[in-house]
Design a protein around this motif. Structure first.
Motif, short mmCIF file in Angstrom:
data_model
loop_
_atom_site.label_atom_id
_atom_site.label_comp_id
_atom_site.label_asym_id
_atom_site.label_seq_id
_atom_site.Cartn_x
_atom_site.Cartn_y
_atom_site.Cartn_z
N HIS A 163 2.60 -14.75 -0.01
CA HIS A 163 2.42 -13.68 -1.01
C HIS A 163 1.50 -14.08 -2.14
N CYS A 180 0.15 -9.13 -0.17
CA CYS A 180 1.05 -8.72 -1.25
C CYS A 180 2.31 -8.12 -0.65
N TYR A 181 3.47 -8.63 -1.06
CA TYR A 181 4.75 -8.14 -0.54
C TYR A 181 5.25 -6.90 -1.26
#
Length: 766
Positions: free
Chosen positions: A502, A534-535
């Motif tokens: 991430h 990106c989480y």
């Protein structure tokens, strides 16, 4: 406790009271076929059809098909009714499929001419003249012999006239699309990695104690380049929120959720669903998808639909995962985890992001998840080696997960499905559940192994579940400008995608098509640089404190450049600045960390309660929502008045750069476009784009979507020159994030081709 001990404990403590309570909860999510529901939906569908609301009728007839019992004479009538709606909507190929279904299910002979006329009309519209002619000749002779069928003669004559016209049209074919320069994007150059399945040859798999498994660029990568193309190992459709009932006195919902709109296997959008023969829940885009789902997993899931919906999507994904993997592979890996392999528990450095690392000692044995040749594949073995973070989950959470999987396995056993789960029977023997020899209180050793694997997967999903999203149209979707928003469609396991760590400022963009994902470089990536995803909490959308709180569910603390910068003393988040309140008197920014905010202009010194200003913001958001509701019911003028009033109120206490200010400009553009006031619509959308660019950046996917809408407005408003430049810019951004073959790129290219064909004198004037 180990996962094995946890399952043993769960078997001991799950009592009949809990099982009875679970049965009661399942009544709220029934998936049985109900003929009375089919009758009610049929009546509602017929009413919508008579009103000319064919899309609503289509949806309701599909609900009828889901509730009709197999072999019922009403099934064929349902498919025939649905084919009529499809004909009116212009879906001729799908209409023919439904007519074929009606015929194969024994459609009554006395009604057959009506359906055959419909079939001929579809064939004529598709240009299949010979096929249509054969049907029409047969009908002409049948109607001539049967005086009762004279009501069809008028329509038959009209069809014959249409046949003549289409025959003339066929002799003068239109030029092919390619003669106009074509609208197909250039195919992407793709060379697959020989060490990581589904990954580009420009990536390499690395491992260290700090970052765990992760992907690194092995050469310079350009923006828009595809890096990963992976099919989900497993995915489960999320049914979505149920819409409010139209009538308060019925238990059946006429609204559509994701479960009605998308195939439960491949996630393609549904037009005319093929229902499961055993339950009312599962729906598919074709008989092939229905058959494959049944063979692979649904034969075990079908009778447990209500339980799976009650326990939640994580339990459902866990069960489907072991069913797809097969008991032999599940048993092999579970047994391997018992023999002192610490990699299967919670290894050193488990506070990593999703790229589930193994303990430092695993380096000598190769990167976890790789096969004996050292290749990392999108396989069950790779999935099994994703970290469950057993020691990081709270005891309460683990206890609830354990009880859930044990209860599910007990129900599998009680329903006589154990042999099915263990793949000990041929597919032909699955249809009729057999009586189980064991009591429901005693799980077999094999099902305990299944339960342990499922518990592992439920725990893994907290850090490894990937939401498959789709851009869904807002409103009826029949306007000149289509507004879309991303919607969570399914939950899935992607073993290769899970290798990406991430970052709140990622260098990749992830998109989905059905159950497949594509990861593209959102910006140039230098050789040796880590590839990051990106989480959820992007630096443009959340302050650092909110991001760190959100990421705590993944059991790591983010140290990306955006977080490190915002954590420095005296640095304020751009999100806080742009989404700030402004002084009601002098319009300067309000500041302060406490409940009371003060004007930053010392000469003003106005103060206001944070709660009061937040309340005003919430009220504005509600008013904006009501304005959109007015637009959806055709009250555009009232929607404009309400939005302009909201805009005036917002200007008294919100920063000009506040996202809500941009959203209101976007909504005003939408309303004016509905009224055909293209210049006004474009003026408001340009303001929206300015604010979106401030928040998300000029090359962001959000900016790309806004430019796509502006291109539609300019195209419809005949602003040719600006439309072409906007199309070019939108194309450049969206092709990076979604690739040159995406639907939006194709539509932009079609608009560009259409505008480019206009006479030169018109192009010069516009």
């Amino acid at each position: 406790a180990s996962l094995q001990d946890a399952v043993r404990l769960g078997c001991d403590v799950l009592r009949s009271e809990e099982e009875a309570a679970l049965v009661q909860l399942c009544h709220r999510a029934t998936t049985d076929k109900k003929p009375e529901a089919a009758s009610w939906y049929r009546e509602q569908g017929n009413q919508e059809f008579k009103r000319g609301r064919y899309q609503a009728a289509l949806r309701l007839y599909s609900k009828v098909a889901s509730h009709e019992l197999p072999g019922s004479p009403e099934v064929s009538v349902c498919f025939a009714n649905r084919s009529a709606a499809l004909l009116h909507l212009g879906h001729f190929e799908v209409c023919l499929e439904d007519i074929a279904r009606a015929e194969s299910h024994g459609y009554p002979d006395r009604l057959l001419p009506k359906v055959l006329l419909r079939k001929a009309e579809c064939l004529l519209c598709l240009g299949r003249l010979q096929d249509a002619q054969d049907i029409l000749r047969g009908l002409e002779s049948k109607i001539a012999l049967d005086g009762v069928m004279t009501t069809h003669l008028t329509r038959l004559q009209k069809l014959s006239q249409l046949k003549v016209k289409l025959g003339e049209k066929e002799r003068c074919p239109e030029p092919a699309q390619g003669e106009h320069g074509g609208t197909q994007g250039e195919p992407e150059i793709w060379e697959e990695n020989n060490r990581i399945s589904g990954a580009s040859s420009s990536l390499s798999l690395s491992f260290d104690a700090e970052r765990g498994r992760h992907l690194v660029a092995s050469q310079d990568i350009v923006a828009g380049q595809s890096l990963v193309k992976e099919e989900a190992f497993v995915s489960v459709l999320c049914s979505g929120e149920s819409l409010p009932l139209q009538d308060g006195d019925t238990a059946w919902d006429t609204g559509a959720t994701n479960a009605d709109l998308y195939c439960h296997r491949c996630l393609r959008q549904l037009l005319a669903s093929v229902p499961c023969q055993g339950c009312s829940y599962a729906k598919y885009c074709s008989q092939d998808c229905a058959d494959r789902a049944w063979q692979q997993y649904h034969r075990a899931e079908c009778s447990l639909g209500a339980l799976l919906l009650t326990l939640g999507v994580f339990c459902h994904v866990a069960l489907r995962t072991v069913l797809l993997a097969g008991f032999a592979e599940v048993s092999r890996l579970v047994e391997g985890s018992h023999h002192g392999d610490k990699n299967f528990q919670s290894p050193e450095g488990s506070c990593k992001p999703l790229s589930e690392a193994a303990d430092a000692g695993a380096g000598s044995r190769g990167v976890p998840g790789c096969d004996s040749s050292g290749r990392y594949q999108s396989s069950y073995q790779a999935l099994f080696h994703l970290l469950p973070h057993t020691e990081q989950h709270s005891p309460e959470h683990k206890f609830l997960c354990t009880l859930s999987v044990v209860a599910l396995c007990k129900q599998l056993q009680a329903a006589g499905l154990e042999a099915a789960v263990l793949s000990q029977e041929s597919p032909q023997q699955w249809s009729k559940p057999k009586t189980c020899e064991k009591t429901s209180d005693e799980l077999s050793p094999e099902l305990k192994t299944v339960a342990e694997a499922m518990l592992r997967h439920v725990l893994q999903l907290q850090c490894n579940a990937q939401a498959i999203t789709v851009m869904q149209e807002l409103g009826p979707g029949d306007g000149a400008v289509v507004d879309k928003k991303p919607v969570r469609l399914a939950t899935a396991f992607f073993p290769v995608l899970s290798l990406l760590n991430h970052s709140c400022c990622p260098n990749t963009s992830v998109s989905f098509s059905g159950t497949a994902t594509t990861v593209r470089a959102a910006q140039p990536i230098s050789s040796g640089q880590e590839v990051l995803h990106c989480y959820g909490p992007h630096w443009c959308r959340m302050r650092v404190a909110e991001r760190q709180q959100f990421l705590s569910q993944y059991f790591f603390k983010c140290h990306c450049p955006a977080c490190l910068q915002e954590l420095e003393p005296g640095v304020k988040s751009v999100v806080s600045i742009r989404n700030s309140f402004c002084c009601p008197k002098c319009q300067a920014q309000m500041q302060g960390e406490e409940d009371t905010l003060c004007c930053s202009n010392e000469a003003c010194a106005t103060s206001a309660s944070r709660d009061h200003l937040s309340g005003r913001l919430q009220d504005l958001q509600q008013q904006t929502k009501k304005a959109l509701d007015l637009l959806r019911v055709g009250k555009a003028d009232q929607a404009i008045k309400m939005l302009l009033k909201c805009q005036m109120d917002a200007g008294t206490f919100l920063s000009p750069e506040h996202l809500l200010m941009g959203e209101m400009e976007d909504h005003l553009a939408q309303v004016y476009a509905t009224l055909g006031k293209w210049q006004e619509a474009a003026r408001h959308l340009r303001k929206s784009i300015e604010i979106v660019e401030m928040h998300h950046g000029p090359s962001s996917v959000e900016t790309g979507h806004e430019l796509f809408k502006l291109a539609q407005i300019l195209f419809n408003g005949f602003a040719v020159s600006e439309a072409l430049s906007t199309i070019q810019r939108a194309e450049g951004i969206l092709s990076v994030h979604f690739g040159p073959q995406s639907a939006q790129i194709q539509e932009l290219q079609e608009m560009k081709a259409c505008l480019s064909e206009l006479p030169r004198n018109i192009l010069q004037r516009t």
